[in-house]
Design a protein around this motif. Structure first.
Motif, PDB file in Angstrom:
ATOM      1  N   GLY A 288      -5.685  -6.634  -2.670  1.00  0.00           N
ATOM      2  CA  GLY A 288      -6.313  -5.315  -2.674  1.00  0.00           C
ATOM      3  C   GLY A 288      -7.286  -5.041  -1.555  1.00  0.00           C
ATOM      4  N   GLN A 289      -7.302  -5.870  -0.512  1.00  0.00           N
ATOM      5  CA  GLN A 289      -8.209  -5.643   0.618  1.00  0.00           C
ATOM      6  C   GLN A 289      -7.477  -4.799   1.679  1.00  0.00           C
ATOM      7  N   LEU A 290      -7.379  -3.507   1.401  1.00  0.00           N
ATOM      8  CA  LEU A 290      -6.547  -2.622   2.220  1.00  0.00           C
ATOM      9  C   LEU A 290      -7.103  -2.420   3.619  1.00  0.00           C
ATOM     10  N   ASP A 291      -8.407  -2.253   3.734  1.00  0.00           N
ATOM     11  CA  ASP A 291      -9.005  -2.051   5.059  1.00  0.00           C
ATOM     12  C   ASP A 291      -8.757  -3.266   5.948  1.00  0.00           C
TER      13      ASP A 291
ATOM     14  N   VAL B 241       2.973  -1.830   5.929  1.00  0.00           N
ATOM     15  CA  VAL B 241       2.471  -0.472   6.175  1.00  0.00           C
ATOM     16  C   VAL B 241       2.766   0.419   4.965  1.00  0.00           C
ATOM     17  N   ALA B 242       3.975   0.303   4.420  1.00  0.00           N
ATOM     18  CA  ALA B 242       4.340   1.098   3.248  1.00  0.00           C
ATOM     19  C   ALA B 242       3.504   0.724   2.037  1.00  0.00           C
ATOM     20  N   GLY B 243       3.273  -0.583   1.852  1.00  0.00           N
ATOM     21  CA  GLY B 243       2.460  -1.024   0.720  1.00  0.00           C
ATOM     22  C   GLY B 243       1.051  -0.472   0.774  1.00  0.00           C
ATOM     23  N   ILE B 244       0.458  -0.476   1.964  1.00  0.00           N
ATOM     24  CA  ILE B 244      -0.886   0.086   2.121  1.00  0.00           C
ATOM     25  C   ILE B 244      -0.874   1.581   1.830  1.00  0.00           C
ATOM     26  N   ALA B 245       0.137   2.276   2.342  1.00  0.00           N
ATOM     27  CA  ALA B 245       0.229   3.724   2.115  1.00  0.00           C
ATOM     28  C   ALA B 245       0.393   4.038   0.632  1.00  0.00           C
TER      29      ALA B 245
ATOM     30  N   ALA C 178      -6.174 -11.399  -7.161  1.00  0.00           N
ATOM     31  CA  ALA C 178      -5.547 -10.103  -6.925  1.00  0.00           C
ATOM     32  C   ALA C 178      -6.235  -8.983  -7.701  1.00  0.00           C
ATOM     33  N   LEU C 179      -6.750  -9.308  -8.887  1.00  0.00           N
ATOM     34  CA  LEU C 179      -7.351  -8.294  -9.741  1.00  0.00           C
ATOM     35  C   LEU C 179      -8.871  -8.217  -9.602  1.00  0.00           C
ATOM     36  N   GLY C 180      -9.446  -9.150  -8.850  1.00  0.00           N
ATOM     37  CA  GLY C 180     -10.889  -9.124  -8.659  1.00  0.00           C
ATOM     38  C   GLY C 180     -11.671  -9.412  -9.917  1.00  0.00           C
TER      39      GLY C 180
ATOM     40  N   PRO D 113      -9.514   1.566  -3.810  1.00  0.00           N
ATOM     41  CA  PRO D 113     -10.821   2.168  -4.044  1.00  0.00           C
ATOM     42  C   PRO D 113     -10.744   3.682  -4.014  1.00  0.00           C
ATOM     43  N   LEU D 114     -11.446   4.332  -4.941  1.00  0.00           N
ATOM     44  CA  LEU D 114     -11.497   5.784  -5.004  1.00  0.00           C
ATOM     45  C   LEU D 114     -12.646   6.257  -4.132  1.00  0.00           C
TER      46      LEU D 114
END
Length: 406
Positions: free
Chosen positions: A123-126, A152-156, A353-355, A402-403
């Motif tokens: 989940g560390q998208l940045d 790239v698709a997974g991040i999107a 993965a779930l933090g 993250p929202l």
């Protein structure tokens, strides 16, 4: 020997592990050990593959830094596939640096893609985006291009950008056809199904219907008051009120939103938010306190008015209230979402993965196992958990990121 090694390497690039083994199966020199390890990985025998790759890395001489680095990258990919997310990432970073310094940009890029895929899983998208941006812009082989576009698709998808995800998957499909590797084509086809599978349910005015990812994305600009059960927040356009640390308040808000424009009785609120079978005066007093707290939290977006029977939600500056819910309501939905990728996970990898803590994940797995929703194999540190994909349930890629405020 050189011709056999070259032929075996080309067979592996074409996705033909048996063809590669036919050429090097009886050889124990370092290059053959490495190729055998990669072939065994492609055939699914990950334990044997890991052993062979480590033997190859030891067999390569001190002047063969590039070959040793390639073995490290292959082992890192095996760790990723087997969901060993605690595998030392610094070792992979060092191998990637070695490959870049020696001009092996294709394998350096592959190392970067493995790192980005791991970051996406946790989940560390940045950080995953930054890793992709750091990679050399030089043309990639078709197989590597597929992997890159899948990341790239997974991040999107995690960022709810359906158009960007579709474009990346189209590029991945084109590259997979060029690579002519059936496994890659199948992986891209499977990823494409995500965009055509319900990602959420929309509940409004007593009715509900499924939403695709693109429809969920459009809710971000909706003028309606949205109760988001993925992030435990209420939002209207750029205004967000997070109740992630206030589960009782969020439960009350959801109950009020699902009933809107009607009110909700005090008994129903007590039962739904407090899990109380029989309401007494102490429950009613607690409800008054919690409703007061919820009023304070929701002041920018809505008010809560008392009625003869209970309470009703009164949204501000909008005439619509929507509840965005998961496709399948499940106490341990996040755990099932990760496991729905069909890969075997350890409890420690799930926790990463779930933090959350490994103990929390283990309790969830034990409950799911008792209801036959997951199954395990192995013992101790080798124990892994799996579940077949649940129809209509989002894969791990659809776990919310993250929202952020607009």
């Amino acid at each position: 020997m050189e011709s056999l090694i070259t032929a075996a390497a080309r067979a592996l690039e074409a996705g033909d592990p048996l063809g590669a083994l036919n050429r090097v199966a009886l050889r124990n020199d370092a290059p053959s050990l490495a190729l055998r390890g990669i072939a065994m990985a492609q055939l699914g025998d990950l334990a044997k593959a890991k052993t062979l790759l480590r033997s190859a890395a030891r067999a390569f001489g001190p002047r063969e830094a590039v070959a040793r680095a390639r073995c490290v990258v292959a082992e890192a990919e095996i760790a990723l596939v087997s969901r060993d997310l605690s595998w030392p990432v610094k070792t992979l970073a060092a191998a990637r640096t070695t490959l870049e310094q020696h001009g092996d940009l294709a394998n350096a890029a592959h190392a970067g893609h493995i790192e980005a895929r791991r970051l996406l899983l946790v989940g560390q998208l940045d950080e995953a985006e930054r890793t992709l941006a750091e990679l050399s812009p030089s043309p990639l082989p078709p197989a590597s291009q597929v992997v890159r576009e899948l990341v790239v698709a997974g991040i999107a998808i995690r960022r709810l950008r359906a158009k960007d995800a579709r474009a990346a998957l189209n590029r991945a499909a084109h590259a997979a056809r060029q690579a002519k590797i059936p496994a890659l084509v199948a992986e891209v086809d499977s990823a494409n199904l995500i965009l055509d599978t319900p990602a959420a349910r929309l509940i409004a005015r007593g009715s509900e219907h499924p939403l695709l990812l693109g429809e969920v994305e459009r809710l971000a600009t909706s003028t309606a008051l949205v109760v988001d059960t993925f992030h435990h927040a209420l939002r209207r356009q750029g205004r967000i009120v997070s109740l992630g640390t206030r589960p009782v308040l969020f439960a009350l808000a959801r109950l009020l939103a699902q009933a809107w424009p009607a009110d909700v009785s005090r008994e129903a609120l007590i039962s739904g938010a407090f899990r109380a079978k029989h309401a007494d005066e102490s429950h009613r007093a607690r409800l008054r306190v919690e409703i007061g707290r919820l009023r304070t939290q929701l002041k920018p977006l809505a008010d809560i008015s008392a009625t003869k029977q209970g309470f009703v939600l009164a949204p501000r500056k909008t005439r619509d209230v929507l509840v965005l819910a998961r496709p399948v309501e499940e106490k341990h939905a996040a755990v099932l979402a990760v496991l729905s990728d069909g890969e075997p996970w350890s409890s420690s990898a799930l926790a990463l993965a779930l933090g959350t803590s490994a103990r929390t994940v283990q309790r969830a797995l034990d409950e799911l196992a008792r209801s036959n929703k997951v199954q395990s194999f192995g013992h101790g540190r080798a124990r892994r958990w799996m579940t077949p994909p649940v129809p209509g349930f989002p894969t791990g890629l659809l776990l919310p990121g993250p929202l952020l405020k607009a």
